[in-house]
Design a protein around this motif. Sequence first.
Motif, mmCIF file in Angstrom:
data_model
loop_
_atom_site.group_PDB
_atom_site.id
_atom_site.type_symbol
_atom_site.label_atom_id
_atom_site.label_comp_id
_atom_site.label_asym_id
_atom_site.label_seq_id
_atom_site.Cartn_x
_atom_site.Cartn_y
_atom_site.Cartn_z
ATOM 1 N N ASP A 15 43.162 39.427 32.238
ATOM 2 C CA ASP A 15 42.314 40.043 33.259
ATOM 3 C C ASP A 15 41.172 40.732 32.528
ATOM 4 O OD1 ASP A 15 43.672 39.413 35.642
ATOM 5 O OD2 ASP A 15 45.142 41.002 35.304
ATOM 6 N N LEU A 17 38.587 43.162 32.768
ATOM 7 C CA LEU A 17 38.225 44.303 33.625
ATOM 8 C C LEU A 17 36.955 44.952 33.100
ATOM 9 C CD1 LEU A 17 41.876 45.109 33.463
ATOM 10 C CD2 LEU A 17 40.820 45.405 35.681
ATOM 11 N N VAL A 81 37.798 40.504 36.712
ATOM 12 C CA VAL A 81 38.284 41.447 37.728
ATOM 13 C C VAL A 81 37.245 42.546 37.939
ATOM 14 C CG1 VAL A 81 40.168 42.975 38.432
ATOM 15 C CG2 VAL A 81 40.643 41.045 36.921
ATOM 16 N N PRO A 89 41.377 45.416 43.335
ATOM 17 C CA PRO A 89 40.746 44.381 42.512
ATOM 18 C C PRO A 89 40.218 43.187 43.309
ATOM 19 C CG PRO A 89 43.139 44.290 42.301
ATOM 20 C CD PRO A 89 42.838 45.455 43.191
ATOM 21 N N TYR A 91 38.993 39.173 42.359
ATOM 22 C CA TYR A 91 39.250 38.274 41.225
ATOM 23 C C TYR A 91 38.337 37.048 41.220
ATOM 24 C CZ TYR A 91 43.693 40.831 41.403
ATOM 25 O OH TYR A 91 44.652 41.812 41.440
ATOM 26 N N VAL A 242 46.493 47.216 40.189
ATOM 27 C CA VAL A 242 46.794 45.957 39.486
ATOM 28 C C VAL A 242 48.265 45.944 39.055
ATOM 29 C CG1 VAL A 242 46.216 44.493 37.513
ATOM 30 C CG2 VAL A 242 44.417 45.792 38.658
#
Length: 294
Positions: A15, A17, A81, A89, A91, A242
């Motif tokens: 992920d 971020l 994300v 979140p 995506y 998350v």
Amino acid sequence: MNNTIVVGMGEALWDVLPEGKKLGGAPANFAYHVSQFGLDSRVVSAVGDDKLGVEILDNFREKQLNCMIEIVPYPTGTVQVELDAEGIPCYDIKEGVAWDNIPYTPALEGLARQTTAVCFGSLAQRSVVSRETINQFLDAMPKEGTLKVFDINLRQGFYTKEVLCNSFHKCNVLKINDEELVTVSRMFGYPGIDLQDKCWILLAKYNLKMLILTCGVNGSYVFTPGNVSFVETPKVNVADTVGAGDSFTATFVASILKGKTVREAHELAVEASAFVCTQNGAMPEFPMCLKEKI
């Protein structure tokens, strides 16, 4: 309980971020949290022969997380994300990646035959290779006494009615959230009745042992034939959400396997997922007081 093996099967990915990359993918989150309760858990997935793939394997080793990860000639999965103002979140999931191509191997079949509980979702079934592997794994598991948890996890447009219908038939525990239930109801023609009635219909139609419905701040339900458990969601300071759902599923499954009642398992799952919401990322370590309850 010594020979209980619990498997999280599907996507293993990064992920990406705003603050950097974190190990992600529901199966890894699930398997990690199950392992925190002292059960033998495994992540089944695939990574690429690349730097990101090596880092995933290193990360699992650091977390002492057992896995059966194949290295395949596709890039390791990543997800961009973005968090909205509430920390929810959004995506962007890259396609044509390693976890879309999980091969069904003799070793994997051997693992399936020893697996007591598995958690799988819809995302890793977006490609035919991984979908067939998941289905073969489910079919190879022991016929009696196993938990086959379909944590539906609808993401972007990566699901079809056919895949969902097949998974409902293959699982005996369905985990779904309120938004996903609305989507499924539209697809399967149950609009206009309340959420609980929709759950009773799905429980009966697919002969499920349990149906878990999570409704965010509005609490969660566990439906079993003839009974329903409701637990309110505790108010906590949310860092991000998350992996909260994966920790819920993991704690619930671990609790049931350790002999807890559905109600006890439900309460512990809510407690675990509330804790994860207070932490950054999907795989924080649970406090000892929570581990000891199971």
